[in-house]
Structure formats: structure tokens, C-alpha cells
Write a protein that holds these residues in place. Structure first.
Motif, PDB file in Angstrom:
ATOM      1  N   VAL A 184       0.824  -1.210   0.000  1.00  0.00           N
ATOM      2  CA  VAL A 184       0.000   0.000   0.000  1.00  0.00           C
ATOM      3  C   VAL A 184       0.863   1.266   0.000  1.00  0.00           C
ATOM      4  N   ASN A 185       1.977   1.248   0.703  1.00  0.00           N
ATOM      5  CA  ASN A 185       2.831   2.449   0.685  1.00  0.00           C
ATOM      6  C   ASN A 185       3.475   2.647  -0.685  1.00  0.00           C
ATOM      7  N   ASN A 188       0.955   4.050  -2.878  1.00  0.00           N
ATOM      8  CA  ASN A 188       0.764   5.474  -2.566  1.00  0.00           C
ATOM      9  C   ASN A 188       1.948   6.329  -3.015  1.00  0.00           C
ATOM     10  N   VAL A 206       5.120   5.949  -1.998  1.00  0.00           N
ATOM     11  CA  VAL A 206       6.108   6.142  -0.933  1.00  0.00           C
ATOM     12  C   VAL A 206       6.844   4.822  -0.722  1.00  0.00           C
ATOM     13  N   THR A 236       9.835   4.216  -0.231  1.00  0.00           N
ATOM     14  CA  THR A 236      10.827   4.198   0.856  1.00  0.00           C
ATOM     15  C   THR A 236      10.199   3.734   2.167  1.00  0.00           C
ATOM     16  N   SER A 237       8.881   3.699   2.223  1.00  0.00           N
ATOM     17  CA  SER A 237       8.196   3.134   3.389  1.00  0.00           C
ATOM     18  C   SER A 237       7.584   1.781   3.037  1.00  0.00           C
ATOM     19  N   HIS A 249      12.409  14.610  -6.167  1.00  0.00           N
ATOM     20  CA  HIS A 249      11.494  14.514  -5.025  1.00  0.00           C
ATOM     21  C   HIS A 249      11.393  15.852  -4.293  1.00  0.00           C
ATOM     22  N   ASN A 265       7.500  19.814   3.280  1.00  0.00           N
ATOM     23  CA  ASN A 265       7.071  18.530   2.731  1.00  0.00           C
ATOM     24  C   ASN A 265       8.284  17.834   2.135  1.00  0.00           C
ATOM     25  N   GLY A 266       8.280  16.525   2.198  1.00  0.00           N
ATOM     26  CA  GLY A 266       9.396  15.781   1.628  1.00  0.00           C
ATOM     27  C   GLY A 266       9.833  14.689   2.564  1.00  0.00           C
ATOM     28  N   GLY A 267      11.083  14.291   2.404  1.00  0.00           N
ATOM     29  CA  GLY A 267      11.599  13.212   3.220  1.00  0.00           C
ATOM     30  C   GLY A 267      12.481  12.324   2.379  1.00  0.00           C
ATOM     31  N   VAL A 268      12.667  11.124   2.871  1.00  0.00           N
ATOM     32  CA  VAL A 268      13.546  10.189   2.183  1.00  0.00           C
ATOM     33  C   VAL A 268      12.885   9.842   0.836  1.00  0.00           C
ATOM     34  N   ALA A 269      13.580  10.153  -0.223  1.00  0.00           N
ATOM     35  CA  ALA A 269      12.944  10.219  -1.543  1.00  0.00           C
ATOM     36  C   ALA A 269      12.594   8.839  -2.099  1.00  0.00           C
TER      37      ALA A 269
END
Lengths: 349, 349
Positions: free
Chosen positions: A93-94, A97, A99, A101-102, A163, A293-297
Motif C-alpha cells: 500500500v505504501n 501510494n 512512498v 521508501t516506506s 522529489h 514537505n518531503g523526506g527520504v525520496a
């Protein structure tokens, strides 16, 4: 095989280690064609992140598939593949979505994965890739040698710069400031330009990086930092700041620079790993409606979008590699980046 | 005229003060028809924000234009008008960017404006409105008495709840969690529903507020908080959390609840004034790609969008006023909100 191991502060060695073995139905063994050193590898190298015991290092590579498990369907032996700086199934699911990296089943190079055992660091000759169908993207055909650096940037820095731009909402006509002139910051300029930014300010003090920034699409260079840097940026944009700030460093100072350079209602897209974790000043964000906003790409999801432009030469992020060394010289590669003699070093096993 | 003055902790008085006077070409005098007490008024009331000297208080009102300066063009004497909780010219670059709370020429009720002198607090009989053309929105015709509470919410709480939803990127099909069951949180439910959210969780422990939340469009109620609250929310949404979290409180605990309830890649839209300023935990935001966006809500820009639905009864945010009192009872209005005997109190001069 040979693989890079970090033993402690400024102690990088190329060791002889066991070859990886396929250990689940869905993994693959990739022979590394090119790898590189990441700015984030310098944290343990400099001792900022302590190294408690020797361990493999590296997380960016491209290579040729040498062996696949029986369940692998999307890549075949002999394919040239790009791996993101993490592994992911690309189906959870991540991942759906956007993401990855998750990823619920994902992991990181140089550590145990959740199912099949150890996934090698990338600064070596071979890497076992878990979830090969999810993690790897094969190029349509075997690339030319000169295309390899550009393809390698899709493993991390080009996707990470992208990203930052996506997270900051860069779109047609946006005014953009890029904080950080490392490989990610330079790639963020490319990303902002291809997304339609009308003006792109590179904050940089190094002549060689300024030159590359301008070639990549920066319209302005600002050398000032801190209060002076903020004043310069505001002065350039109606006295209020720019729409989108791409934070590509990860220090307290760079994040502060980014937040204060944004106009009211602007957005900071940040991808610099916050080393040590500066906290964000919520009151000043609140008062000016500046978002973060952002984070580990999640670069895996960007490869398909960016790959055609890298192959066609429309974008040329591979130019961030201003030094290429044989893998045997990996210690020198770290030193060159640490001492800022190179923007980013490409390693060939 | 009579106007509300705060003297110190739990010391609210209705004083006789001088009538306001027109003091520039573009201002107007408005006779207040209805005002109210804001959750943020409770910070000085409770002594959390110290009151160093007596001053006017209040910032939400609707009323009838009594007098206008010669330069005022968009409102006329006799118009029923809605004022946002601040004044703004609605023409500067920040206003054009949709961030009228950062208007370059704007100000706040109950303080000196930049040009014309004092702008009264709103919990009184008359208010001098700077930038009347920019600040005020006239209704198409004189509203019915029962429409007044709904119109008054456009001065702050409905627009602020809407800002939370817009800042969090609520769109068709979004899953939403609203943290906070005060008037803003309840209005955020209305906002999320009209923007197309597929599921809206209200985090509330009060039966009366839960009931109103459900009537406003909440699909689920969660009473748990802290770790248990986060676990409940994640369990409801694929084990990962919801797309959009609307933070409508402003405490460290509520922001923590919001951030941890967001799925990887999710967005927190926050409008609760961060009292005392909890800092944001950048590392956990970074690791999960959770964004934070919002701030002091630019409600002026939302009035035209929301007004028709309030007038038609399609949305009914005026129901957040569960107690109406004459202005003479303003001290009791504060006490009722402080003691949570009322969600929000409407005052009629």
C-alpha cells in the motif's frame, strides 16, 4: 568478491568478502557496473554517525543481472538494471501510494532484509537484490558507456532532487530557490527546470558548482547565506521570497535558510537527511503559512518518468560525477568528497 | 460605545469606550450585529499568555456598515458585511497569492493599524475597519436572523477549518482524520466533506461534539488519544494511517497525534495556533514523508467560495454556536467556553 567496508572514522577499506547467494524466490544477483559515494556516506566517514562495528557501506548502483530466483519476472539475466537506494516490493500500500521508501517489505542495502538474509552494500562487485521485480528497473537496451553516469543518478541523486521539487510543488511558472550545491541540489535544478520553473536560484559559493548549476538551468546564483542570503532572496522576489524552496542539505542552518527564503504560503521541499535532527520552528512556519514537505525520496517510483530523458540526453544529471575511480580506490573516493575536491565520485569495480 | 476589555487572567469587562472615528479614506465603521469568543481568546483569559495591560479583545464579527470613507467602493452604508479575523487590502502580492493573513498592509483587530490608528476589537458595538474594500464582504441581501451564526463562522472558524482541509490537500476520496473537536475541528469536518473526503474520523471524547461531528459528515469517532489513538487510526487505515490529518488544536500533544496518524506520504494541515511553540520532529517527518502545511488561515479569500453554501443552508457551520448571550454577559461567555460548557458562544450587542 570485493566490497567496501567502513571500520570507523575515515577508515574505509575494500575487503574480500563472500559472494552473495540467492536466498529467496524473488531476489536477483546483480554484478555492479558502477556505484558511487553519497553525501550521506560522509556522516559515518566523518564520525558524525559513530561506527560501532565494521559494516558494508554504499547504496547506489547500476549493473547487470547475473542470476535470478525462480519467481522473478520483470528482469532477466543479462539485463542492465538501475536499483534505487533501497529495496521495495513496489506492490504494498505504501508503494502504491508512491512512498516506496516506506515499503512494508522493503529494506536498505548493507543490512539484513526481512526475509532473505543480508543485502550487500552497493560499493562492491555483486549485490543480492531482494524483491527484484519491485526494486529493479531494466533499461530498454544495453546502454552506451557514456550513459552509465546518468543512469546511476537515477539510483538516488536525480530522483532525490526530483522529489524535492515535487514535494515543494514546483509547477509551470514557479519561482524556485535551491539550497545546497551538492549532487542532489544540482539535480534539483534539473528537476525544477523540467517541471517548468520560471526562475531558479542556486545558492552556491563554489565556482565549479555555480557553473554546472547554470548549465543545468539555474537562472541566478546567490552566494550569501544566513540573514544576508534571506535578504537577497526576498529582494529578488517581490520582497517576500520564492514560491518553492528545495532544501538539499539537511543541516539546521540550511533548513533555516530554506524556511526563511520561502514567501508566505510557500513550500519547502526537503530531502537532505536531517542529521542529528534539527527541529522545525512551528511558530514561524505557522505565522507565514510556510509548509514543509518531503523526506527520504521514493526514487523507485520516479525512474520510469526520468529514464527516457536520461537516455535521450534531454537531461544530463550524470555530469555531477566529476571524478571517476576504480573501486580499488574507494578510500580516495571518500577523501575526495570529504575534502570537497569532488562533487560526487563514481566507482567502477 | 461599549467594548470588551481584558484586564488580566479571568478578568473580562465590558467598558464604556470612545466611539471609533473614520480616520483614512478607505476605512469604514461597522455596527456589530454578532461577535463571538475564539478558542485563542482563552489563552490570555487563562493567563497562559500574560496580559501586561488592559486591552481590547475579540476578532470575529459581522455587522452593518454605518459609515464609509470617501474611497470605499465595494461596500455601502447599510450593507450587511462579514469581516475576517484580520484586516487586509486584498490587493498586495501576498493577498494575490492567497495569503491575506500576511497582507503587507494588514493588521489585527484590537491594535493599531499601520495607517489610520486604532482598529477596535470585535467584541463591542462598533468597529473601525481599515481597508474596507479589501477586508469586508457584503452579503447579497440582508440575511435572516437565523443565518447570522453561519455567516459569523466565515469570519474565522469555518474558513479556518477549510484552510486545514485545503492545506492538507483533501480531495475526492481522501481519508481524513480531524484532531480537535472545538468549533474549528467541527468546521474542518464540514470542509473535508464538501471537498469530497471518503472517510472522516473525528477524534472526540465529548458526546455532544461527537453528535455534531456525525451530523456534519464525520463517518467515524475515535475517543482514544496518544499511542492508543494512533494505533486505532492506523488500524482503521490499512495499518498505516490516513491521507490527510487536520490539526485544529495547537498543542504539542495534538500535533504529535496528528503527525503520527498520517500515513507515509500523508499531509498534516494545521491551523491550531501553536501556543508556546512545540517544535516539529523533523526526523520522524522525514522518515515517513509526512508533510506539514497550514498556518494562520487566510479566511478572507475563502468567504466568496463558502458564502453561497452558508446562505443556501447546504452547509450549516453556525451550529457550532451552542450558546448565545447578550454582549453584557461577555464575561460569562468566556467562562462558559473556558469551562467547556459551550463549544462556542455568540454575542449580540
Amino acid at each position: 568478491m570485493r566490497a567496501t567496508v567502513i571500520y570507523g572514522e575515515r577508515d574505509i577499506r575494500l575487503d574480500e568478502v563472500a559472494d552473495p547467494k540467492l536466498s529467496s524466490g524473488g531476489d536477483a544477483i546483480v554484478r555492479v557496473v558502477a556505484a558511487c559515494v553519497c553525501g550521506s556516506d560522509l556522516w559515518p566517514y566523518r564520525g558524525v554517525t559513530p561506527t560501532t562495528e565494521p559494516h558494508r557501506i554504499g547504496h547506489e548502483f547500476v549493473g547487470i543481472v547475473q542470476e535470478i530466483g525462480p519467481d522473478v519476472q520483470t528482469v532477466a539475466v543479462g539485463d542492465f538494471v538501475i536499483a534505487p537506494f533501497y529495496d521495495c516490493d513496489n506492490t504494498c500500500v505504501n508503494c502504491r501510494n508512491g512512498v516506496s521508501t516506506s515499503c512494508l517489505n522493503g529494506g536498505w542495502w548493507g543490512s539484513e532484509d526481512k526475509f532473505g538474509g543480508f543485502a550487500d552494500g552497493a560499493q562492491g562487485e555483486l549485490v543480492r537484490v531482494p524483491h527484484a521485480d519491485g526494486s529493479l528497473v531494466a533499461t530498454p537496451q544495453m546502454p552506451e558507456a557514456e550513459q552509465v553516469p546518468g543512469l546511476l543518478t537515477l539510483a538516488d541523486v536525480m530522483g532525490t532532487g526530483h522529489h524535492a521539487a515535487v514535494s515543494a510543488g514546483v509547477t509551470l511558472g514557479s519561482t524556485v530557490v535551491v539550497v545546497g550545491d551538492g549532487a542532489v541540489g544540482l539535480c534539483a535544478i534539473i528537476a525544477a527546470k523540467r517541471l517548468g520553473a520560471s526562475r531558479i536560484v542556486a545558492m552556491s559559493r563554489h565556482a565549479d558548482r555555480q557553473a554546472l548549476a547554470l548549465e543545468f538551468g539555474a537562472t541566478d546564483i546567490v552566494e550569501e547565506r544566513g540573514d544576508e542570503g534571506v535578504a537577497r532572496i526576498r529582494e529578488m522576489f517581490d520582497g517576500i521570497g520564492a514560491d518553492c524552496i528545495l532544501e538539499c542539505v539537511g543541516t539546521k542552518e540550511s533548513m533555516d535558510q530554506a524556511i526563511r527564503s520561502a514567501r508566505p504560503g510557500g513550500m519547502v521541499g526537503y530531502v537532505g537527511a536531517p542529521n542529528g535532527g534539527p527541529e522545525l520552528p512551528v511558530r514561524s512556519l505557522f505565522n507565514r503559512n510556510v509548509g514543509v514537505n518531503g523526506g527520504v525520496a521514493s526514487v523507485r517510483g520516479y525512474i520510469e518518468e526520468l529514464l527516457p530523458e536520461v537516455l535521450s540526453g534531454e537531461i544530463d544529471p550524470g555530469r555531477v560525477f566529476d571524478l571517476q575511480l576504480p573501486l580499488a580506490d574507494v578510500a580516495e573516493a571518500y577523501a575526495a568528497m570529504d575534502e570537497r575536491r569532488a562533487i560526487k565520485v563514481l566507482l567502477r569495480p
